[in-house]
Motif scaffolding. Structure first.
Motif, PDB file in Angstrom:
ATOM      1  N   THR A 236       0.824  -1.209   0.000  1.00 48.81           N
ATOM      2  CA  THR A 236       0.000   0.000   0.000  1.00 48.81           C
ATOM      3  C   THR A 236       0.864   1.268   0.000  1.00 48.81           C
ATOM      4  O   THR A 236       0.504   2.275  -0.592  1.00 48.81           O
ATOM      5  CB  THR A 236      -0.950   0.000   1.207  1.00 48.81           C
TER       6      THR A 236
ATOM      7  N   ASN B 241      -7.612  -1.104  -8.431  1.00 51.71           N
ATOM      8  CA  ASN B 241      -8.710  -1.570  -7.571  1.00 51.71           C
ATOM      9  C   ASN B 241      -9.013  -3.037  -7.828  1.00 51.71           C
ATOM     10  O   ASN B 241      -9.262  -3.818  -6.899  1.00 51.71           O
ATOM     11  CB  ASN B 241      -9.950  -0.711  -7.820  1.00 51.71           C
TER      12      ASN B 241
ATOM     13  N   ARG C  30      -7.007  -5.296  -8.661  1.00 55.05           N
ATOM     14  CA  ARG C  30      -5.906  -6.169  -8.217  1.00 55.05           C
ATOM     15  C   ARG C  30      -5.739  -6.193  -6.704  1.00 55.05           C
ATOM     16  O   ARG C  30      -5.011  -7.037  -6.180  1.00 55.05           O
ATOM     17  CB  ARG C  30      -4.590  -5.693  -8.856  1.00 55.05           C
ATOM     18  N   LEU C  31      -6.397  -5.271  -6.017  1.00 55.87           N
ATOM     19  CA  LEU C  31      -6.185  -5.143  -4.577  1.00 55.87           C
ATOM     20  C   LEU C  31      -7.071  -6.097  -3.786  1.00 55.87           C
ATOM     21  O   LEU C  31      -8.217  -6.369  -4.165  1.00 55.87           O
ATOM     22  CB  LEU C  31      -6.472  -3.712  -4.128  1.00 55.87           C
ATOM     23  N   SER C  32      -6.548  -6.558  -2.674  1.00 56.89           N
ATOM     24  CA  SER C  32      -7.357  -7.351  -1.760  1.00 56.89           C
ATOM     25  C   SER C  32      -8.241  -6.400  -0.959  1.00 56.89           C
ATOM     26  O   SER C  32      -7.940  -5.195  -0.848  1.00 56.89           O
ATOM     27  CB  SER C  32      -6.459  -8.134  -0.798  1.00 56.89           C
ATOM     28  N   PRO C  33      -9.339  -6.893  -0.390  1.00 57.83           N
ATOM     29  CA  PRO C  33     -10.183  -6.026   0.453  1.00 57.83           C
ATOM     30  C   PRO C  33      -9.387  -5.385   1.589  1.00 57.83           C
ATOM     31  O   PRO C  33      -9.625  -4.225   1.940  1.00 57.83           O
ATOM     32  CB  PRO C  33     -11.249  -6.984   0.982  1.00 57.83           C
ATOM     33  N   ALA C  34      -8.428  -6.140   2.159  1.00 56.87           N
ATOM     34  CA  ALA C  34      -7.625  -5.588   3.259  1.00 56.87           C
ATOM     35  C   ALA C  34      -6.770  -4.422   2.780  1.00 56.87           C
ATOM     36  O   ALA C  34      -6.656  -3.400   3.478  1.00 56.87           O
ATOM     37  CB  ALA C  34      -6.746  -6.681   3.858  1.00 56.87           C
ATOM     38  N   ASP C  35      -6.175  -4.538   1.591  1.00 50.67           N
ATOM     39  CA  ASP C  35      -5.351  -3.448   1.067  1.00 50.67           C
ATOM     40  C   ASP C  35      -6.205  -2.229   0.729  1.00 50.67           C
ATOM     41  O   ASP C  35      -5.780  -1.085   0.949  1.00 50.67           O
ATOM     42  CB  ASP C  35      -4.581  -3.909  -0.178  1.00 50.67           C
ATOM     43  N   ARG C  36      -7.381  -2.455   0.195  1.00 53.23           N
ATOM     44  CA  ARG C  36      -8.279  -1.318  -0.079  1.00 53.23           C
ATOM     45  C   ARG C  36      -8.602  -0.582   1.218  1.00 53.23           C
ATOM     46  O   ARG C  36      -8.593   0.653   1.269  1.00 53.23           O
ATOM     47  CB  ARG C  36      -9.581  -1.807  -0.723  1.00 53.23           C
TER      48      ARG C  36
END
Length: 210
Positions: free
Chosen positions: A154, A177, A179-185
């Motif tokens: 991040t 967006n 490619r990101l995991s929910p946690a990274d978002r």
């Protein structure tokens, strides 16, 4: 170094140089040697002379005033320590935050095909230009928000988008967006208030989705 130059060293300084060299061989890759950290071997003037002697002989590499690192032996001959290991040691020694430049982060993330020619990092300290045997290392001062989530994916995204600017960020955030995991978002949205307003608004608008 010439035989005459070697002979000019006193026996105690030559002995000190040998002790410092043996000590350096027990340190991890990229560890920095400074006179202040070696005073248990002898008085500062003698330690400085011993370090300079080892650098002239090629047993140590000088990267900055009074800062040295050990080449890494391999079956093909000695190599330089990695930039990453040296940068980590500099950050620890100087008590600064140091992170990859946004251009490097953007390239790693596949957001640009541009490859920086030089090794460039951001630092919370002053600008500096270092040298590691044929490779320059440039440290540019950056505001503290550039080091949010440093060392994590991040953090790389934040620095990459800051370097790319508003229009490219707006274009590339949907790609990121996906490619990101929910946690990274979630981490990026939580970090948004610490960032410049244009970047905070775009991250919040693009990533804060139910």
């Amino acid at each position: 170094v010439s035989a005459h130059a070697v002979q000019k060293l006193t026996v105690p300084v030559r002995r000190l140089a040998d002790q410092i060299l043996k000590h350096s061989q027990r340190l991890p890759e990229g560890a920095l040697l400074t006179a202040v950290r070696l005073l248990h071997f002898g008085e500062r003037g003698a330690v400085n002379k011993a370090l300079a002697h080892l650098a002239r002989r090629g047993d140590l590499l000088r990267v900055w005033r009074g800062l040295y690192v050990r080449p890494i032996p391999t079956r093909f001959g000695p190599r330089h320590p990695t930039m990453e290991s040296v940068v980590a040691s500099l950050a620890e020694l100087w008590g600064e935050s140091i992170a990859t430049h946004g251009a490097v982060s953007a390239n790693r993330l596949g957001l640009t095909t541009q490859v920086p020619v030089r090794a460039v990092y951001l630092t919370s300290g002053p600008d500096r230009w270092l040298w590691l045997r044929g490779s320059s290392l440039t440290l540019y001062h950056a505001p503290l928000w550039q080091f949010v989530r440093a060392g994590r994916l991040t953090g790389e995204i934040i620095r990459a988008l800051a370097w790319l600017g508003p229009s490219e960020t707006a274009r590339l955030l949907p790609f990121l967006n996906a490619r990101l995991s929910p946690a990274d978002r979630e981490v990026l949205v939580e970090a948004a208030p610490l960032l410049p307003s244009w970047l905070a608004e775009q991250i919040s608008r693009s990533l804060a989705q139910p």
